[in-house]
Design a protein around this motif. Structure first.
Motif, PDB file in Angstrom:
ATOM      1  N   LYS A 149      53.700  38.933  42.180  1.00 29.95           N
ATOM      2  CA  LYS A 149      53.619  38.178  43.443  1.00 29.95           C
ATOM      3  C   LYS A 149      52.194  38.289  43.984  1.00 29.95           C
ATOM      4  N   LYS A 207      49.884  38.363  47.416  1.00 33.19           N
ATOM      5  CA  LYS A 207      49.955  38.627  48.861  1.00 33.19           C
ATOM      6  C   LYS A 207      48.636  38.208  49.522  1.00 33.19           C
ATOM      7  N   GLU A 234      53.628  36.009  51.170  1.00 34.42           N
ATOM      8  CA  GLU A 234      53.733  36.314  49.736  1.00 34.42           C
ATOM      9  C   GLU A 234      54.124  35.058  48.973  1.00 34.42           C
TER      10      GLU A 234
END
Length: 355
Positions: free
Chosen positions: A319, A321, A343
């Motif tokens: 992911k 961020k 995110e």
């Protein structure tokens, strides 16, 4: 066929032949493993010849196996007897090619890899770690034994020949729409909020490909956005006896852009997470490697829907961020600073090679 992979046992009686070492998981099916073993039976006596395909989780080097502790946990194992002949697979073009290459006295075998097995992943050793890396691997082994799987029978190393293979996934041909995330955050002592929006053009990127992220900030508050940071996190989910999940940053960059009160910012920033920037991070998940060849950050694990609870091994996800650092104004200054974070999910994979 460009290359044949072969391994001969220490006693010279068994030679294992494979036409490839990478087997592709197409989600709906997995490439079949076809191989042959060439036999020289003069010293076999009453012993039989078996071939085994095992998917295992390796905890540490086999060299450490000094106290009877097993550093491998088998996730899935299948054996077939090829001599005296009891396993007669349907011959494929791969078998024909290997049998021509190996010559007389060759015995074919076939394995179907189940769809719910994990892909080959190794965990990056620390700078001082020695021996084989921990991780999930697949091994084809041919061996001489009296019985198929008698735990009391000791099989000599010289009576075995083994080759590591890999189960791999390639990026699907259809790429999905890019993810988008937004947040609107209010602060103490400010009437109006900060809006942050981040978006990507597509949901999947290849290893080494630049990933452009479109960022929009609308700062309606009376605070100053001092800077922001983009991080790519790799989450490794080790599912064996119990689940063990941990996250490591594989990319971090700070951008010193300030966004004053009642102003906006809009830009597209490119990031590229690479293994070469993370060589010292112990436990990072990498794509399974053969010998000491180069590898890369582990590819995202793609599972068929509904399989999440059934797969053992190592599952990898990513992911991105985006984190704004907002300074507090007034007398309290930095004491009232705060973060605004969104995110985005990321799929990181290899393209399917052209045939």
């Amino acid at each position: 066929m460009a290359k044949v992979f072969k391994k001969t046992s220490g006693n010279g009686g068994l030679t294992l032949y494979l036409g490839k070492r990478d087997y592709v998981d197409h989600i709906s099916s997995v490439d079949q493993v076809d191989g042959v073993v060439k036999l020289d039976t003069k010293d076999f006596g009453e012993r039989k010849v078996f071939v085994q395909l095992a998917c295992a989780f390796r905890y540490g080097s086999d060299d450490l196996d000094v106290m009877g502790l097993c550093f491998r946990k088998d996730i899935w194992v299948q054996q077939v007897q090829i001599y005296p002949e009891s396993h007669k697979p349907t011959l494929t073009p791969m078998h024909d090619t290997l049998m021509k290459k190996a010559g007389d006295n060759t015995y074919p075998f076939t394995f179907e890899i189940p769809k719910d097995l994990p892909c080959s992943v190794s965990l990056q050793p620390g700078p001082d770690d020695k021996g084989k890396a921990c991780g999930v691997d697949f091994e084809i082994k041919t061996y001489l034994a009296m019985d198929k799987c008698n735990p009391d029978e000791k099989i000599e190393k010289k009576d075995t020949a083994r080759l590591i293979i890999r189960k791999i996934q390639y990026a699907p041909s259809q790429v999905g729409a890019g993810p988008k995330a937004e947040i609107c955050k209010s602060f103490m002592m400010s009437d109006k909020p900060v809006h942050l929006e981040a978006a990507m053009e597509k949901d999947l990127y290849f290893h080494g490909e630049a990933i452009p992220i479109k960022i929009k900030i609308n700062n309606e508050s009376n605070k100053t956005v001092k800077k922001f940071k983009i991080t790519v996190d790799q989450t490794t989910d080790i599912v064996l006896y119990s689940a063990d999940k941990y996250t490591k940053a594989v990319y971090t960059q700070e951008f010193g852009e300030t966004v004053e009160p009642s102003s906006t910012y809009e830009n597209t920033l490119s990031i590229t997470p690479l293994l070469s920037d993370n060589k010292e991070k112990r436990g990072l998940a990498l794509d399974g490697r053969l010998k000491d060849e180069d590898t890369n950050l582990a590819s995202t694990t793609v599972l068929r829907q509904g399989l999440e609870k059934d797969v053992l091994g190592i599952l990898v996800s990513y992911k991105i961020k985006i984190n704004l650092m907002v300074a507090g104004g007034g007398l309290l200054g930095g004491l009232t600073s705060s973060d605004v974070t969104v995110e985005l999910p990321l799929l990181l994979m290899h393209p399917k090679p052209s045939e």
